[in-house]
Write an enzyme that holds these catalytic residues in place. Structure first.
Site, mmCIF file in Angstrom:
data_model
loop_
_atom_site.group_PDB
_atom_site.id
_atom_site.type_symbol
_atom_site.label_atom_id
_atom_site.label_comp_id
_atom_site.label_asym_id
_atom_site.label_seq_id
_atom_site.Cartn_x
_atom_site.Cartn_y
_atom_site.Cartn_z
ATOM 1 N N SER A 1 0.556 17.410 -24.359
ATOM 2 C CA SER A 1 1.892 17.745 -24.859
ATOM 3 C C SER A 1 1.819 18.439 -26.210
ATOM 4 C CB SER A 1 2.727 16.472 -25.024
ATOM 5 O OG SER A 1 3.060 15.957 -23.776
ATOM 6 N N GLU B 1 -4.058 10.602 -13.398
ATOM 7 C CA GLU B 1 -3.027 9.933 -14.174
ATOM 8 C C GLU B 1 -1.935 9.388 -13.275
ATOM 9 O OE1 GLU B 1 -0.958 12.396 -16.949
ATOM 10 O OE2 GLU B 1 0.527 10.840 -17.337
ATOM 11 N N SER C 1 -2.138 9.125 -28.287
ATOM 12 C CA SER C 1 -2.344 7.680 -28.410
ATOM 13 C C SER C 1 -3.725 7.450 -28.994
ATOM 14 C CB SER C 1 -2.289 7.005 -27.040
ATOM 15 O OG SER C 1 -1.053 7.236 -26.455
ATOM 16 N N GLN D 1 -5.707 12.107 -25.497
ATOM 17 C CA GLN D 1 -5.272 13.155 -24.598
ATOM 18 C C GLN D 1 -4.433 14.159 -25.352
ATOM 19 O OE1 GLN D 1 -2.011 13.887 -23.487
ATOM 20 N NE2 GLN D 1 -1.842 13.278 -21.337
ATOM 21 N N GLY D 2 -4.698 15.441 -25.156
ATOM 22 C CA GLY D 2 -3.965 16.480 -25.868
ATOM 23 C C GLY D 2 -3.328 17.476 -24.916
#
Lengths: 405, 381, 381, 405
Positions: A138, A254, A170, A135-136
């Protein structure tokens, strides 16, 4: 998706027995090394390979993505069956599904908003675990303020050129794809305009990952740098400029405000019963820790909290009991579960007396220092995916109707 | 409550010498115990900078609480409060506390010969010492000491194990607390005698060092025994010193953790505003500050009555230890959380405080332990 | 933990009839138990609106948990959960709980004659009843009941006092729990027999009524005794009913207090912004909401297992009672604080919740009491 | 004011003995009715007269305003002496000084900023209690946002004409004067401009007070209406338009950030020892409440908090110990003391079992229901004079340097 017929209680019972038997036979042997508690804690190739193999096995048995469409590799079954699988896995304490971002966020979002081609390309390999997703959202300068993403995606012919840095990736080392928010237009009237959402490949030129050392002393996340990385325009999800709307969908998955996830355990559940066990085994001044009435009182409080939380998550399935705030419980789940875990780990450490100071790696550390590390790792969930403070803002604003601060 | 009335009469008395000492240490630490220095030395086996430590010895801080006749400055142990508070704020790692504990035990229980032989070396930094008190069972009460010293014709043979021996792995000698019949006995073991019996513990707190020592079959000569005073009284004194100094470290550490977090909250912006302007963060920091100020008051009270025998001394010390170590843990915990993603990295200094707070929380009696004793003292039940 | 595994299997089961009933009551309460109505009737001696109460009887809610043969609707007592939750949210005052407790005791311990004589009157609202359980010493455990019923030739003569008798002052008859030798005995005392023996208690909670009864020398005929079942079992059942209904009242009340406060926080402005936008207030309200939702889950769990004998029933009930009454007290306390100066006035409705929360906190076992029992059940110590 | 010489320890001891003897001889007999815990709780004429007489007696004995200038009726002595008096009063548990607003806020402010004429006119009668003062900052629409005062003062010749409403006036019925913030100019660039500070008379035409019923069911405050009330221009304190600056001074006195108050007890102190006594006397299930280890643990926590607080307040007198935040402790005092009181009262109620439900007026209520009422009254101090939330903002901003929200 049309919901298939609800299984009868008898069917559910039969299915539960089937699953239980399958797990008993197929659960992977306990590894010699410490199994991570969640995908965010995977730090070695050995751990990754073990978990990937386990997900593949579960999927092959038909126990993952059971509610997803058959044409994309899903099971097309009723969600009650998937819940049976998940709860049996929790009961058996088997490892979690490593491709969590794919199964819980990216997959459901692609199924909801993607093209047929995108679904066909990505969904089956999400389920099998062949392609790991990360996941990108932040960026180094924008922890909680996701809409303020500074990464850019410049259209050039059939491609987009990506420049910028994403942080807290992650499984960055293992991922094939990243769901990614980037700015395609800087001229919009607000930060929410001009963002676009991509299903970006990770293993292409000009994309590099740098491991981040966690406060536990171990590795677990990466920083991902895009320096003129070129991706195909077909990697766009939704329309150009609609990125924020897509991201809101992902966040809803999420934060648990929407169903549709692939199922399976997402992390190793932590139960108060384990800490009660610690309190029975550990001695304090020669007596079991649980003999101390103050220890028992704290344990009782944890038991009450745990019950309240678990019963609440189950209650959401009974509409009559959801009350005037149907999204309250799904939205509060992340906040409550993660904060609970942090406090529970700290408490388990506090029972260990002078030995509480021993850490992972010391041969005399109680339970290999798991509780000490667990306490530190617990912050990944109270911070990651929106800090607890941000969660409270969101609940206060969206569920309770209080204004923005 | 009796204790309370006493507190009313002479709550906190402050000593100019102690204050000056604390200020000097504070200035020294600000210069020499930067985060960079802390990280550099915590990665070494001994965990401290020998050169700086020698400087500290030269400045007379190691002997501050020893009599002048042994090369000390003749101050009360309570004067070390500000010293260790300043060290704690900068996460300073060294055998200062370990050596102080051993020196105090020798001072109280050693013969004149033992004292004049050993204390000057500890005061001038020539030697390091450690006190082996706790054992692998992790209990804090002295009554739980199970190690035995069996008297033989030529001396003693020991049985059992010691744990959580602060800086035991690089001590020139270790004072071992053991049982001999119904009494306690304190035995001096030189480094040479402990060869192969010591292993470094792996601690949550990387700025400290502690060791396990296997005593089984260790033989020590007859003159290893500290024979000048009551061993139990010396151990009880050592416990009190440890409570005071751990509380002081926690007071300083909580302040350090708070300052680190405040700096971040003042500069880091989200949604266009410094995040410290948000009440969830601001109010929590105020709560932490209040707890630190109240905890420091408990600490200075404990220092004030440190040399007065009586229930109030023990009550004040236990309260300071329990309350400040929990305050430190809370300040450090929120420090991680409020640093957001950064806080989750090893690189961020917040973790240094979190880990050291864990040490102060569990070393020398945790809150559960001290509160149990406090309930007994205050409510006579 | 055994209890936990059971909770996994069939956590919460909901009943359509109970749900419909709860919805009807909720609608009725919204209409008829406005804050104005609450204030009007709490200022009267009986504390309730007799006309509305008669309407409730007509709607069949008083008899909901009684067998059809006595004019009831044949539902489980657990079906009253939603009823009382809805009443609590609107601060509704009436002898509903008092009469339910008495009726349940009569149902379990009365003879067929006693049941058919009394229960239909309670179900149709013709009579009110009360249960005299607690005593001036304020203890909650049944074992602490000290009132004595001495058997005489013609019947019973009583000794002792009763306290906290919900709605005792306007009950047509009171069921008195007393000791007779080693056993409990339940005696029916008509209003006439209690003349001059009852005084109204002055309560923190002005929406409720309770009474003290002086029993000393009270004589009752032989047929005053509930002689159809085990008195102890009936009392234990009454306790469980009281826990469930008090927890339900607390769940509703906490919701009511939260809603009142939210309304204020959404509209009241300070420094140019609605005060609910400030995190100190917003986050606390989120905490309250989470506690309410989790508490409601505990409540519905308790209702689910209410009719199943076993440890899980008692555990669920005690947890719901302890947790929800504390949640209510917290929600009401913050309700006062967050209303600022207004909250400090009698005129502001926040105080109504604060006072009623205090009642739910201390009636039928406070948190200290239930937690003690829970620790014993869960940890077998 | 120049500080007189500090008394020697021997002088202090002698003085302490003198004060103790005086109190022993002169303390007023305990009244039959419940004595209020603070000036905010004075509800009846009987209570007021009793307290006013007590203040007059203390002042006449020379034990009030001991540090204030002799020319305005003060004692011109060292503050250590006044502290001895205050602490001896606390120890003897005698009633508080009823003219708190005059002694603690209005008096010090007039002494600091007033003209000679104002000092001569008001100060002596503040000390004697002949003229009671009240405070007029809050308005119905502006609870915490004091600078947003809407009350107007219009200059007409030698007079000002006041229009508006002040709320939460303690002792409104008995007060001769009110310190009052009103707007003399609405054209300023911000709400902080155009405010002026008055020493307004209360017993003049067109000023009316309406009693407010408190949540306890008793009376204690008033709402004060000014409807074209005319006051002399000499009632202005400081210059016209400087009202906010004057108010800041008053708030500094109120929040304890500045010394100079007249001394004497401001309220009946509540001590944990009293609750320990309750826990010893009350039985729970046949045993003293204090036998319960959880009760003892809570009591211990309260004792630790109380000690920390009291020692902190005393520590402010040792500059070396004030540390890097000299105003931290004075500013946190109000927040910590008032919140502590609220929690302590609630705890004392919680020990009473089923009898906790009995209230003031019930003959069987434990300790006449004092703890129940005390809990409710405790909110007057966590709300009044700036809510705890506002206090935390102020401390966070001014002491910790965190930005405004």
């Amino acid at each position: 998706m049309e919901q298939p017929n609800e299984p009868t209680p008898a069917e559910l019972d039969a299915f539960r027995n089937e699953v239980r038997a399958w797990i008993a036979k197929n659960a992977p042997p306990k590894p010699k090394w410490k199994l991570p508690d969640s995908f965010m804690e995977v730090g070695t190739d050995e751990q990754f390979a073990y978990l990937q193999a386990w997900q593949a096995k579960v999927y092959k048995a038909g126990y993952l993505g059971m509610t997803w469409p058959v044409e994309y590799g899903g099971g097309g079954k009723h969600s009650a069956l998937q819940r049976v699988v998940t709860s049996e896995m929790a009961r058996a304490n088997v490892p979690f599904m490593v491709n969590v971002i794919g199964l819980m966020w990216a997959g459901p979002t692609i199924l909801k908003l993607g093209t047929h081609e995108q679904k066909a390309e990505y969904i089956p390999k999400i389920l099998s675990g062949e392609e790991i997703w990360c996941q990108g959202f932040s960026e180094p300068e924008n922890g909680s303020d996701l809409a303020n993403a500074q990464m850019t995606a410049r259209r050039e012919g059939d491609e987009y050129v990506l420049d910028g840095t994403k942080i807290w990736t992650s499984l960055g080392k293992y991922a094939a794809h990243m769901i990614l928010l980037a700015r395609t237009d800087k001229s919009g009237p607000s930060k929410y305009h001009g963002l676009s959402f991509f299903l970006a490949p990770m293993r292409i030129p000009n994309v590099t990952t740098v491991p981040i050392k966690k406060l536990t002393g171990e590795h677990g996340f990466t920083e991902t740098h895009f320096e003129g990385a070129r991706i195909q325009a077909s990697r766009l999800l939704g329309r150009e400029g609609d990125g924020w709307a897509v991201a809101i969908n992902v966040l809803a998955f999420e934060r648990g405000a929407e169903g549709g996830q692939a199922g399976g355990l997402a992390m190793v559940p932590l139960r108060v019963a384990q800490v009660i066990d610690v309190a029975r085994k550990l001695t304090r001044d020669g007596k079991p820790a649980i003999d101390d009435p103050l220890v028992r009182e704290r344990l009782l409080q944890f038991v009450i909290e745990e019950r309240g939380l678990e019963l609440s998550l189950q209650r959401t399935r009974i509409p009559a009991l959801a009350g005037p705030r149907p999204f309250a419980i799904p939205m509060m789940g992340k906040l409550r579960v993660t904060e609970f875990r942090r406090r529970l780990c700290a408490f388990a450490v506090s029972l260990q007396g002078a030995n509480a100071n021993l850490y992972v790696g010391d041969p005399d550390a109680y339970s290999d220092g798991d509780w000490q590390r667990g306490y530190m790792n617990a912050f990944s969930a109270t911070i990651g995916g929106g800090t607890s403070q941000i969660q409270m803002n969101i609940i206060g604003e969206r569920v309770l109707g209080l204004g923005k601060g | 409550m009796q204790a309370h009335d006493e507190a009313q009469t002479a709550p906190i008395v402050w000593n100019d010498e102690a204050e000056l000492l604390a200020q000097n240490v504070s200035t020294f630490m600000a210069q020499h115990s930067s985060f960079e220095a802390v990280r550099k030395y915590m990665a070494t086996p001994t965990g401290f900078d020998a050169q700086r430590y020698a400087q500290i010895a030269e400045l007379g801080w190691l002997g501050a609480a020893l009599p002048a006749s042994y090369g000390g400055a003749d101050l009360s142990v309570s004067a070390l409060t500000g010293v260790v508070e300043a060290m704690g704020q900068r996460l300073y790692g060294s055998p200062f506390t370990a050596t102080t504990l051993a020196a105090q035990v020798i001072l109280l229980a050693g013969t004149e010969a033992q004292r004049s032989q050993l204390l000057p070396k500890l005061a001038n930094g020539e030697a390091h010492a450690a006190l082996a008190l706790y054992e692998p069972h992790g209990a804090y009460d002295l009554e739980q000491i199970a190690a035995k010293a069996e008297r033989t014709a030529s001396g003693f043979v020991l049985h059992g194990d010691k744990a959580a021996v602060l800086d035991g792995q690089h001590a020139d000698f270790v004072v071992i607390a053991a049982r001999s019949g119904n009494d306690f006995v304190l035995l001096l073991a030189p480094k040479s005698a402990l060869q192969g019996r010591i292993r470094s513990e792996t601690l949550v707190d990387e700025t400290r060092r502690s060791a396990r020592i296997s005593l089984e079959g260790l033989t020590l000569p007859i003159d290893a025994k500290l024979a000048g005073g009551d061993a139990r009284a010396a151990l009880e004194h050592a416990e009190r010193v440890a409570w005071l100094l751990t509380a002081a470290d926690a007071a300083g550490g909580a302040e350090g953790a708070m300052q680190l977090t405040l700096d971040y909250l003042r500069t880091r912006k989200q949604f266009g505003k410094p995040i410290g302007s948000y009440q969830a963060l601001k109010h929590t920091m105020v709560e932490i500050m209040c707890l630190i100020e109240e905890g420091r008051s408990l600490l200075y009270r404990a220092a004030t009555v440190f040399d007065q025998a009586g229930a109030e001394r023990e009550i004040s010390l236990r309260m300071a230890k329990a309350q400040l170590s929990e305050t430190y843990a809370f300040a450090a915990d929120r420090g991680i959380q409020f640093h957001g993603g950064m806080g989750f990295t090893y690189e961020c200094h917040a973790q240094l405080f979190l880990r050291r707070a864990q040490h102060d929380l569990h070393a020398f009696g945790d809150a559960l332990h001290h509160r149990r004793h406090l309930r007994e003292s205050l409510f006579q039940i």
